[in-house]
Design a protein around this motif. Structure first.
Motif, PDB file in Angstrom:
ATOM      1  N   GLY A  27     -41.491  -6.381  21.498  1.00 43.46           N
ATOM      2  CA  GLY A  27     -41.275  -4.956  21.292  1.00 43.46           C
ATOM      3  C   GLY A  27     -42.471  -4.190  20.781  1.00 43.46           C
ATOM      4  O   GLY A  27     -42.362  -2.988  20.516  1.00 43.46           O
ATOM      5  N   LEU A  28     -43.596  -4.844  20.607  1.00 44.10           N
ATOM      6  CA  LEU A  28     -44.836  -4.176  20.206  1.00 44.10           C
ATOM      7  C   LEU A  28     -45.929  -4.516  21.209  1.00 44.10           C
ATOM      8  O   LEU A  28     -45.849  -5.529  21.906  1.00 44.10           O
ATOM      9  CB  LEU A  28     -45.274  -4.611  18.811  1.00 44.10           C
ATOM     10  CG  LEU A  28     -44.409  -4.172  17.628  1.00 44.10           C
ATOM     11  CD1 LEU A  28     -44.920  -4.798  16.338  1.00 44.10           C
ATOM     12  CD2 LEU A  28     -44.370  -2.652  17.512  1.00 44.10           C
ATOM     13  N   SER A  29     -46.972  -3.697  21.215  1.00 38.55           N
ATOM     14  CA  SER A  29     -48.115  -3.931  22.098  1.00 38.55           C
ATOM     15  C   SER A  29     -49.413  -3.845  21.298  1.00 38.55           C
ATOM     16  O   SER A  29     -49.424  -3.405  20.145  1.00 38.55           O
ATOM     17  CB  SER A  29     -48.144  -2.884  23.213  1.00 38.55           C
ATOM     18  OG  SER A  29     -48.498  -1.623  22.672  1.00 38.55           O
ATOM     19  N   TRP A  34     -53.444  -1.879  17.153  1.00 38.95           N
ATOM     20  CA  TRP A  34     -54.864  -1.575  17.017  1.00 38.95           C
ATOM     21  C   TRP A  34     -55.198  -0.436  16.055  1.00 38.95           C
ATOM     22  O   TRP A  34     -56.085  -0.588  15.197  1.00 38.95           O
ATOM     23  CB  TRP A  34     -55.477  -1.318  18.391  1.00 38.95           C
ATOM     24  CG  TRP A  34     -56.954  -1.154  18.356  1.00 38.95           C
ATOM     25  CD1 TRP A  34     -57.662   0.018  18.459  1.00 38.95           C
ATOM     26  CD2 TRP A  34     -57.941  -2.185  18.170  1.00 38.95           C
ATOM     27  NE1 TRP A  34     -59.015  -0.227  18.370  1.00 38.95           N
ATOM     28  CE2 TRP A  34     -59.216  -1.573  18.199  1.00 38.95           C
ATOM     29  CE3 TRP A  34     -57.869  -3.563  18.000  1.00 38.95           C
ATOM     30  CZ2 TRP A  34     -60.394  -2.286  18.054  1.00 38.95           C
ATOM     31  CZ3 TRP A  34     -59.052  -4.278  17.864  1.00 38.95           C
ATOM     32  CH2 TRP A  34     -60.297  -3.642  17.883  1.00 38.95           C
ATOM     33  N   PRO A  35     -54.544   0.726  16.127  1.00 42.77           N
ATOM     34  CA  PRO A  35     -54.936   1.816  15.214  1.00 42.77           C
ATOM     35  C   PRO A  35     -54.784   1.446  13.738  1.00 42.77           C
ATOM     36  O   PRO A  35     -55.566   1.896  12.901  1.00 42.77           O
ATOM     37  CB  PRO A  35     -53.984   2.959  15.584  1.00 42.77           C
ATOM     38  CG  PRO A  35     -53.487   2.629  16.942  1.00 42.77           C
ATOM     39  CD  PRO A  35     -53.482   1.131  17.048  1.00 42.77           C
ATOM     40  N   LEU A  36     -53.807   0.624  13.408  1.00 45.69           N
ATOM     41  CA  LEU A  36     -53.585   0.218  12.025  1.00 45.69           C
ATOM     42  C   LEU A  36     -54.643  -0.762  11.534  1.00 45.69           C
ATOM     43  O   LEU A  36     -55.032  -0.736  10.373  1.00 45.69           O
ATOM     44  CB  LEU A  36     -52.196  -0.408  11.886  1.00 45.69           C
ATOM     45  CG  LEU A  36     -51.035   0.563  12.090  1.00 45.69           C
ATOM     46  CD1 LEU A  36     -49.745  -0.192  12.352  1.00 45.69           C
ATOM     47  CD2 LEU A  36     -50.906   1.470  10.877  1.00 45.69           C
ATOM     48  N   LEU A  37     -55.112  -1.621  12.423  1.00 51.94           N
ATOM     49  CA  LEU A  37     -56.138  -2.594  12.060  1.00 51.94           C
ATOM     50  C   LEU A  37     -57.531  -1.977  12.116  1.00 51.94           C
ATOM     51  O   LEU A  37     -58.399  -2.296  11.305  1.00 51.94           O
ATOM     52  CB  LEU A  37     -56.070  -3.808  13.000  1.00 51.94           C
ATOM     53  CG  LEU A  37     -57.061  -4.918  12.714  1.00 51.94           C
ATOM     54  CD1 LEU A  37     -56.852  -5.502  11.316  1.00 51.94           C
ATOM     55  CD2 LEU A  37     -56.926  -6.011  13.765  1.00 51.94           C
ATOM     56  N   SER A  41     -58.994   2.439   6.036  1.00 55.68           N
ATOM     57  CA  SER A  41     -58.323   3.259   5.025  1.00 55.68           C
ATOM     58  C   SER A  41     -56.804   3.125   5.103  1.00 55.68           C
ATOM     59  O   SER A  41     -56.100   3.425   4.129  1.00 55.68           O
ATOM     60  CB  SER A  41     -58.726   4.732   5.152  1.00 55.68           C
ATOM     61  OG  SER A  41     -58.286   5.254   6.402  1.00 55.68           O
ATOM     62  N   LEU A  42     -56.275   2.659   6.231  1.00 57.04           N
ATOM     63  CA  LEU A  42     -54.832   2.444   6.368  1.00 57.04           C
ATOM     64  C   LEU A  42     -54.387   1.087   5.829  1.00 57.04           C
ATOM     65  O   LEU A  42     -53.200   0.897   5.556  1.00 57.04           O
ATOM     66  CB  LEU A  42     -54.408   2.554   7.845  1.00 57.04           C
ATOM     67  CG  LEU A  42     -54.557   3.934   8.480  1.00 57.04           C
ATOM     68  CD1 LEU A  42     -54.149   3.870   9.953  1.00 57.04           C
ATOM     69  CD2 LEU A  42     -53.752   4.974   7.728  1.00 57.04           C
ATOM     70  N   TRP A  43     -55.311   0.130   5.683  1.00 59.46           N
ATOM     71  CA  TRP A  43     -54.916  -1.216   5.263  1.00 59.46           C
ATOM     72  C   TRP A  43     -54.059  -1.224   4.005  1.00 59.46           C
ATOM     73  O   TRP A  43     -53.029  -1.898   3.968  1.00 59.46           O
ATOM     74  CB  TRP A  43     -56.135  -2.113   5.095  1.00 59.46           C
ATOM     75  CG  TRP A  43     -56.942  -2.358   6.333  1.00 59.46           C
ATOM     76  CD1 TRP A  43     -56.610  -2.042   7.624  1.00 59.46           C
ATOM     77  CD2 TRP A  43     -58.230  -2.957   6.395  1.00 59.46           C
ATOM     78  NE1 TRP A  43     -57.620  -2.409   8.485  1.00 59.46           N
ATOM     79  CE2 TRP A  43     -58.635  -2.970   7.753  1.00 59.46           C
ATOM     80  CE3 TRP A  43     -59.093  -3.468   5.438  1.00 59.46           C
ATOM     81  CZ2 TRP A  43     -59.849  -3.509   8.170  1.00 59.46           C
ATOM     82  CZ3 TRP A  43     -60.307  -3.994   5.850  1.00 59.46           C
ATOM     83  CH2 TRP A  43     -60.680  -4.020   7.198  1.00 59.46           C
ATOM     84  N   LEU A 162     -48.724  -5.519   8.767  1.00 58.05           N
ATOM     85  CA  LEU A 162     -49.222  -4.883   9.986  1.00 58.05           C
ATOM     86  C   LEU A 162     -48.095  -4.702  10.999  1.00 58.05           C
ATOM     87  O   LEU A 162     -47.907  -3.617  11.567  1.00 58.05           O
ATOM     88  CB  LEU A 162     -50.363  -5.725  10.560  1.00 58.05           C
ATOM     89  CG  LEU A 162     -51.068  -5.264  11.821  1.00 58.05           C
ATOM     90  CD1 LEU A 162     -51.657  -3.872  11.662  1.00 58.05           C
ATOM     91  CD2 LEU A 162     -52.158  -6.275  12.200  1.00 58.05           C
ATOM     92  N   VAL A 163     -47.310  -5.749  11.204  1.00 54.32           N
ATOM     93  CA  VAL A 163     -46.193  -5.688  12.148  1.00 54.32           C
ATOM     94  C   VAL A 163     -45.147  -4.677  11.670  1.00 54.32           C
ATOM     95  O   VAL A 163     -44.664  -3.849  12.445  1.00 54.32           O
ATOM     96  CB  VAL A 163     -45.571  -7.085  12.354  1.00 54.32           C
ATOM     97  CG1 VAL A 163     -44.235  -7.017  13.067  1.00 54.32           C
ATOM     98  CG2 VAL A 163     -46.546  -7.986  13.118  1.00 54.32           C
ATOM     99  N   ALA A 164     -44.801  -4.716  10.388  1.00 52.56           N
ATOM    100  CA  ALA A 164     -43.808  -3.790   9.852  1.00 52.56           C
ATOM    101  C   ALA A 164     -44.284  -2.342   9.993  1.00 52.56           C
ATOM    102  O   ALA A 164     -43.506  -1.455  10.359  1.00 52.56           O
ATOM    103  CB  ALA A 164     -43.504  -4.121   8.391  1.00 52.56           C
ATOM    104  N   ALA A 165     -45.568  -2.094   9.717  1.00 50.43           N
ATOM    105  CA  ALA A 165     -46.098  -0.734   9.842  1.00 50.43           C
ATOM    106  C   ALA A 165     -46.086  -0.262  11.292  1.00 50.43           C
ATOM    107  O   ALA A 165     -45.758   0.899  11.576  1.00 50.43           O
ATOM    108  CB  ALA A 165     -47.517  -0.672   9.272  1.00 50.43           C
ATOM    109  N   ALA A 166     -46.416  -1.145  12.219  1.00 54.59           N
ATOM    110  CA  ALA A 166     -46.399  -0.783  13.646  1.00 54.59           C
ATOM    111  C   ALA A 166     -44.971  -0.487  14.097  1.00 54.59           C
ATOM    112  O   ALA A 166     -44.737   0.490  14.829  1.00 54.59           O
ATOM    113  CB  ALA A 166     -47.005  -1.904  14.479  1.00 54.59           C
TER     114      ALA A 166
END
Length: 170
Positions: A27-29, A34-37, A41-43, A162-166
């Motif tokens: 369910g993710l791509s 990518w934008p989160l990683l 500053s989002l980390w 990362l997965v939860a944020a995406a």
């Protein structure tokens, strides 16, 4: 599936410490991850073990080939430079790696790491996120014998966040 590209001096098995973490999620791509990683500053918004990211030389806010940046993690102030950068492209794995260091060259507290990420779309609307790190130096030797392993656990927290944020952004 693809593998990490390791530069000389950081090949697993020939370093003082190594860890590998991976998730495969439906369910993710790559485009969701990518934008989160790619934006340090989002980390801290999804990974509590990251703080105070900043760039040098008027670069940023996103990573790019050769860019120098700074962040704090695992109690270490880390200076870093991107060593591999391949943005997402259809049919290709996205990659980002950085050489990070803390402490003075030649000192007992010197730590050199290569932290690599690989993100690739898989069949059936799944994404694979692989992160691996090798480390060299006395702190790496100490980390390698720590139980529970702080690197494995910390990087798993990073992946899970990362997965939860995406998913939350969808």
């Amino acid at each position: 599936m693809n593998a990490i590209n390791w530069p000389e001096g950081f090949v697993p098995g020939f370093s003082d410490n190594y860890c590998s973490n991976e998730v495969i999620v439906a369910g993710l791509s790559t485009q969701d991850i990518w934008p989160l990683l790619n934006t340090p500053s989002l980390w801290p918004t999804y990974y509590q073990n990251s703080a105070n990211a900043r760039f040098y030389d008027n670069k940023g806010p996103e990573l790019a080939q050769g860019v120098r940046f700074y962040f704090e993690t695992f109690g270490f102030p880390v200076e870093a430079q991107v060593t591999e950068y391949v943005a997402p492209e259809a049919g290709e794995a996205a990659r980002v790696s950085w050489h990070g260091w803390a402490g003075e060259v030649g000192s007992d507290d010197r730590l050199d790491v290569l932290h690599a990420w690989l993100i690739e779309d898989l069949s059936d609307n799944r994404v694979r996120i692989l992160t691996q790190e090798t480390q060299n130096g006395k702190p790496a030797v100490e980390l390698a014998s720590a139980k529970p392993n702080p690197m494995i656990n910390g990087h798993q927290d990073w992946l899970d966040g990362l997965v939860a944020a995406a998913k939350a952004r969808k």
